[in-house]
Design a protein around this motif. Structure first.
Motif, mmCIF file in Angstrom:
data_model
loop_
_atom_site.group_PDB
_atom_site.id
_atom_site.type_symbol
_atom_site.label_atom_id
_atom_site.label_comp_id
_atom_site.label_asym_id
_atom_site.label_seq_id
_atom_site.Cartn_x
_atom_site.Cartn_y
_atom_site.Cartn_z
ATOM 1 N N SER A 69 0.806 -1.227 0.000
ATOM 2 C CA SER A 69 0.000 0.000 0.000
ATOM 3 C C SER A 69 0.834 1.269 0.000
ATOM 4 O O SER A 69 0.425 2.286 -0.556
ATOM 5 N N GLY A 70 1.983 1.241 0.665
ATOM 6 C CA GLY A 70 2.778 2.452 0.787
ATOM 7 C C GLY A 70 4.155 2.158 1.345
ATOM 8 O O GLY A 70 4.457 1.022 1.719
ATOM 9 N N PRO A 71 4.998 3.189 1.455
ATOM 10 C CA PRO A 71 6.388 3.001 1.869
ATOM 11 C C PRO A 71 6.586 2.956 3.380
ATOM 12 O O PRO A 71 7.711 2.828 3.854
ATOM 13 N N GLY A 72 5.500 3.067 4.139
ATOM 14 C CA GLY A 72 5.606 3.201 5.583
ATOM 15 C C GLY A 72 5.921 1.913 6.320
ATOM 16 O O GLY A 72 5.970 0.819 5.743
ATOM 17 N N ASN A 73 6.114 2.067 7.628
ATOM 18 C CA ASN A 73 6.369 0.941 8.530
ATOM 19 C C ASN A 73 5.128 0.604 9.345
ATOM 20 O O ASN A 73 5.225 0.147 10.477
ATOM 21 N N GLY A 74 3.961 0.860 8.756
ATOM 22 C CA GLY A 74 2.711 0.568 9.438
ATOM 23 C C GLY A 74 2.419 -0.923 9.461
ATOM 24 O O GLY A 74 3.279 -1.758 9.196
ATOM 25 N N GLY A 75 1.182 -1.254 9.753
ATOM 26 C CA GLY A 75 0.775 -2.648 9.827
ATOM 27 C C GLY A 75 -0.339 -2.796 10.835
ATOM 28 O O GLY A 75 -0.759 -1.829 11.478
ATOM 29 N N ALA A 76 -0.831 -4.017 10.981
ATOM 30 C CA ALA A 76 -1.930 -4.265 11.908
ATOM 31 C C ALA A 76 -1.821 -5.669 12.479
ATOM 32 O O ALA A 76 -1.161 -6.546 11.908
ATOM 33 N N GLY A 105 2.197 -10.912 19.653
ATOM 34 C CA GLY A 105 1.595 -10.318 18.466
ATOM 35 C C GLY A 105 2.565 -10.225 17.299
ATOM 36 O O GLY A 105 3.748 -9.934 17.477
ATOM 37 N N VAL A 106 2.066 -10.467 16.101
ATOM 38 C CA VAL A 106 2.868 -10.390 14.875
ATOM 39 C C VAL A 106 2.198 -9.402 13.923
ATOM 40 O O VAL A 106 1.034 -9.581 13.543
ATOM 41 N N TRP A 107 2.924 -8.372 13.537
ATOM 42 C CA TRP A 107 2.374 -7.361 12.643
ATOM 43 C C TRP A 107 2.228 -7.910 11.228
ATOM 44 O O TRP A 107 3.112 -8.598 10.727
#
Length: 253
Positions: A69-76, A105-107
């Motif tokens: 989706s994008g270059p970020g270090n996000g996640g859920a 938890g695993v992103w």
């Protein structure tokens, strides 16, 4: 990053850094981008290369700024295993109790999914979203979306903020695609100190200028967080004579 000038959603602040937001994501083709920095909808020209958004919404689909989706270090992350004592593990029961990201938890980053409805062909086609957040709700036999209220966490695009995340409704006056979310920051590394070297002016040299600056800090109660970080030579969270003596000793030796 440009904020939308129109009021497209309402926000109620429950407490510091806790929000209740309704996202108007009714389009089947366009995404609505949301910033956790401004707690606002933002217009993004090139989302695949931008760090100015954290979450995105389209109908029931939710993106994070990560993976495809994008270059970020996000996640859920979603925890739907269940509480062995109560028989359930949802935000309905756990919102006030859970304030830490679970150690196990695993992103999950955004990937290709195959449940995007195409209005022209009336078939399911591929799209990109977060697989963990995909389980926030399911359509029943009457084609009504029923929230699962699963325990979920999301990360901001810069990877510094971890939030409790609860998507709990899909409708506004019976119109679908209006996702109501509740979220709260439970961990923020944005202001984490990475410099306790005593080099408060960041010129790469530890000298008398740094000592004079720290003395001024102590005597004037300066609240500059960057200065505080560099001046706390022994990393005890307090700027005092011990730090000054330690830095002088470091310079002499």
């Amino acid at each position: 990053m440009i904020k939308l000038l129109l009021l497209l959603f309402t926000t109620v602040i429950f407490s510091q850094e806790e929000y209740l937001v309704s996202i108007p994501a009714t389009s089947y083709t366009e995404w609505v981008y949301f910033s956790l920095e401004t707690n606002d909808i933002v217009l993004i020209d090139y989302p695949e290369s931008s760090l100015e958004w954290d979450l995105a919404f389209q109908r029931k689909h939710i993106k994070t700024n990560s993976g495809l989706s994008g270059p970020g270090n996000g996640g859920a992350y979603v925890d739907s295993v269940g509480n062995l004592d109560s028989g359930s593990f949802t935000w309905l029961d756990e919102w006030e109790n859970l304030n830490n990201f679970p150690e196990y938890g695993v992103w999950l980053e955004d990937t290709t999914q195959y449940d995007f409805y195409d209005l022209q062909t009336h078939t399911m086609v591929e799209g990109i979203k977060n697989p963990a957040l995909n389980s926030w709700g399911w359509f029943n036999e009457s084609y009504q979306l029923v929230p699962t209220n699963y325990v979920m966490f999301v990360k901001s695009a810069d990877g510094n903020k971890i939030l409790k995340f609860w998507a709990y409704d899909y409708y506004n006056n019976n119109f679908g695609g209006n996702i109501s979310i509740r979220y709260q920051i439970i961990e923020d590394l944005s202001n984490e100190c990475n410099n306790s070297s005593g080099d408060v002016n960041n010129d790469g040299i530890l000298n008398i200028i740094d000592v004079v600056t720290i003395v001024s800090f102590v005597t004037t109660s300066n609240e500059d967080s960057e200065l505080l970080c560099g001046a706390d030579f022994n990393s005890d969270g307090i700027i005092n004579i011990i730090d000054i003596v330690s830095i002088v000793s470091e310079i002499i030796n």
